[in-house]
Write an enzyme that holds these catalytic residues in place. Structure first.
Site: not given
Ligand code: IMP
Length: 195
Positions: A69, A151
């Site tokens: 996460d 992001y």
């Molecule tokens: P999750 O880990 O999939 O819950 O991601 C959380 C949020 O952060 C989501 O909106 C993803 O698009 C964003 N996110 C996760 N990893 C990255 C990254 O490496 N770069 C930019 N955004 C990220």
């Protein structure tokens, strides 16, 4: 070669993880494992969300697996969006909604410092191992670049002057939060193979 399920449906993350790992491990995505499942991320910490995903998949498959996460912590916003990064602009928000909300919240704020943080929960023979990685940087005034996801178009990593989305997957995979967490996991797995 050790086979591990990556408990995620995020194809961008899987692509980055494969770029980081090269041929060292056989990473299988949920889709490739024949699992059509959307695992919720209801918790208040990255670790609890990562643990939920790896635990659910381990229960379903009995296989070794890991999940991660990731959150973006912005200093001037007291660590927001953080664990709520995926839902920052609302429950059904997409990446662009989230990024536009962040730019709006940051309008006129001089302190642009931020960090991505990744937490991995690895379940190996039912035992959990945790690995973390982070990447310091700054938030831009507007989005630029087309590579990456989430992001990436508004995050400039320290010691660079372009966003992750401009730098591209090769540079991102060499310096990112995800790279650092994955590297810790692979050296741990490597140490097991050598014992
Ligand atoms: P999750 O880990 O999939 O819950 O991601 C959380 C949020 O952060 C989501 O909106 C993803 O698009 C964003 N996110 C996760 N990893 C990255 C990254 O490496 N770069 C930019 N955004 C990220």
């Amino acid at each position: 070669m050790r086979k591990i399920i990556f408990a995620s449906n995020n194809k961008h993350k899987a692509e980055e993880i494969r770029a980081i790992l090269g041929e060292q491990f056989d990473i299988i995505t949920l889709k490739e494992a024949g699992l059509e499942i959307d695992i919720p991320e209801p918790h208040e910490t990255l670790l609890e969300n990562a643990r939920e995903k790896s635990t659910v998949i381990h229960r379903l498959t009995g296989m070794d697996c890991f999940s991660e996460d990731t959150g973006l912590e912005v200093e001037a916003l007291n660590g927001a969006p953080g664990v709520r990064s995926a839902r920052y602009a609302g429950e059904h928000a997409n990446a662009n909604d989230n990024l536009q909300k962040l730019l709006a919240e940051m309008k006129g704020i001089a302190n642009r410092a931020a960090r991505f943080k990744t937490v991995i929960s690895l379940l190996l023979n039912g035992q959990e191992y945790i690995f973390e990685g982070d990447c310091e940087g700054t938030i831009t005034d507007s989005a630029s670049g087309t590579a990456g996801f989430g992001y990436d178009p508004v995050f400039v990593p320290a010691q660079h002057d372009q966003t992750f989305a401009e730098l591209g997957i090769e540079v991102k995979s060499a310096i990112s939060h995800r790279k650092k967490a994955i590297e810790k996991m692979t050296s741990f797995l490597g140490s097991l193979e050598n014992n």
